[in-house]
Enzyme design. Structure first.
Site, mmCIF file in Angstrom:
data_model
loop_
_atom_site.group_PDB
_atom_site.id
_atom_site.type_symbol
_atom_site.label_atom_id
_atom_site.label_comp_id
_atom_site.label_asym_id
_atom_site.label_seq_id
_atom_site.Cartn_x
_atom_site.Cartn_y
_atom_site.Cartn_z
ATOM 1 N N SER A 1 35.564 -26.018 57.732
ATOM 2 C CA SER A 1 36.759 -25.148 57.711
ATOM 3 C C SER A 1 38.088 -25.897 57.742
ATOM 4 C CB SER A 1 36.713 -24.174 58.885
ATOM 5 O OG SER A 1 35.818 -23.143 58.610
ATOM 6 N N LYS B 1 40.233 -25.438 54.803
ATOM 7 C CA LYS B 1 41.069 -24.241 54.603
ATOM 8 C C LYS B 1 42.558 -24.570 54.661
ATOM 9 C CE LYS B 1 37.360 -21.312 56.393
ATOM 10 N NZ LYS B 1 36.800 -20.628 57.562
ATOM 11 N N TYR C 1 34.293 -21.997 47.360
ATOM 12 C CA TYR C 1 34.395 -22.020 48.826
ATOM 13 C C TYR C 1 33.339 -22.954 49.450
ATOM 14 C CZ TYR C 1 34.289 -20.460 53.670
ATOM 15 O OH TYR C 1 34.296 -20.437 55.048
ATOM 16 N N TYR D 1 40.238 -20.140 65.605
ATOM 17 C CA TYR D 1 39.627 -18.814 65.657
ATOM 18 C C TYR D 1 39.847 -18.154 67.009
ATOM 19 C CZ TYR D 1 37.597 -21.188 61.741
ATOM 20 O OH TYR D 1 37.446 -21.922 60.611
ATOM 21 N N VAL E 1 32.985 -26.461 61.511
ATOM 22 C CA VAL E 1 31.673 -26.494 62.165
ATOM 23 C C VAL E 1 30.911 -27.802 61.932
ATOM 24 C CG1 VAL E 1 31.349 -23.987 62.291
ATOM 25 C CG2 VAL E 1 30.508 -25.244 60.289
#
Ligand code: DON
Length: 310
Positions: free
Chosen positions: A68, A71, A194, A246, A264
């Site tokens: 992530s 992103k 993605y 998050y 992760v």
């Protein structure tokens, strides 16, 4: 650029020894089988200064899956390609308070993801790139390579396939977004980009270098290239602070107090504006999907250097 402090190597060695005590208390991500094989004993840390200084500890030059953290790069690229007005009509800028891969909010909030770092928001950002470019993955790789000032950054295709084979939640989110009118490109195309962006392999040193433009008002100090405006760097940093970890973001701000983005794969990349970009890697995660020893290392760094932004 502001000059930064003294040799941080002894401090990083001390932090590694202390943070390693957390290893054994978390869990390596196993929902992507290719990630489950990584040794939990790995630990790396790199700190890059806006003046070009670099300090590393442990496995700072071993590649891992950035997941992530990618992103942040897709957000920067999408803002460049479609412009901020168009992008911010499709994705919000508020913390979600939910798991990164949650579907619940998306349904109740009519397809407008809370922020670009939860999976729903990231898929919209990836869609913005996919719908507007001929080779989105190449374009993204080029952008990451420019940020990191390194040309051989690559995608680990095994990780990408492994995630695609187990990507039912992301597929569900993408289909929901499509049904809600917030995905332009075909679902399969967006998912394929993605999964590949998540599977980019980088070292702690690469990631710290790649986050340097965010620490230095948009310029990559190694190449001198201007990669974004100071305003864009400031805005991305603000999103790291409020949405980068998050539903663990509040506790991270409380303990560490540095804008950051987790993945992760066990990486966390962080920005101390005007001073340093930092990356730490330790594969075991807490229950929210953030690196356990990585968080501890950043907490120790902020405490010992007094460089929290607060
Ligand atoms: O979408 C996924 O499930 C992953 N490829 C990326 C998730 C991730 O890294 C969340 N971070 N903490």
């Amino acid at each position: 650029m502001t000059a930064v402090e003294t040799d941080l190597t002894p401090l990083l060695d001390e932090i590694e020894a202390e943070a390693r005590k957390s290893i054994g208390r978390g869990k390596v991500a196993d929902y992507i089988p290719a990630l489950a094989r990584i040794s939990p004993e790995r630990f790396g840390m790199a700190v890059c200064g806006v003046d070009g200084s670099e300090y590393v500890a442990g496995d700072a030059d071993i590649c891992f899956s950035i997941q992530s953290i990618s992103k942040v790069f897709t957000l920067e690229l999408a803002l460049k390609i479609v412009g901020s007005n168009a992008l911010w009509k499709r994705v919000g800028r508020e913390p979600s308070g939910n798991a990164f891969n949650s579907l619940v909010q998306l349904e109740s909030e009519q397809g407008l993801p809370r922020n670009p770092f939860i999976n729903a928001g990231a898929l919209v950002v990836t869609d913005a790139i996919t719908a507007r470019t001929v080779s989105p993955v190449l374009q993204l790789l080029g952008s990451v390579r420019r940020c990191a000032a390194r040309q051989d950054i690559y995608i680990d295709e095994e990780v990408a396939h492994s995630e695609a084979d187990h990507g039912h939640r992301n597929a569900a989110i993408a289909h929901l977004l499509k049904s809600q009118g917030n995905l332009v490109a075909p679902v399969e195309d967006v998912l394929s980009v993605y999964y590949r962006q998540c599977a980019i392999a980088m070292t702690c040193r690469d990631l710290a270098r790649a986050f340097l433009p965010l620490a230095s008002g948009g310029q990559q100090p190694i190449t001198g290239e201007k990669l974004m405006t100071p305003l864009r760097a400031k805005r991305i940093n603000s999103l790291l602070l409020t949405c980068g970890l998050y539903d663990g973001v509040g506790n991270f701000a409380f303990r560490v107090g540095i804008p950051a983005k987790s993945g992760v794969g066990g990486g966390i990349a962080a920005v101390i504006p005007g001073k340093y970009a930092i990356c730490v890697w330790s594969p075991e995660l807490d229950e929210l999907g953030n690196s356990l020893a990585g968080t501890r290392a950043l907490e120790l760094f902020a405490r010992k250097t007094k460089l929290s932004i607060f």
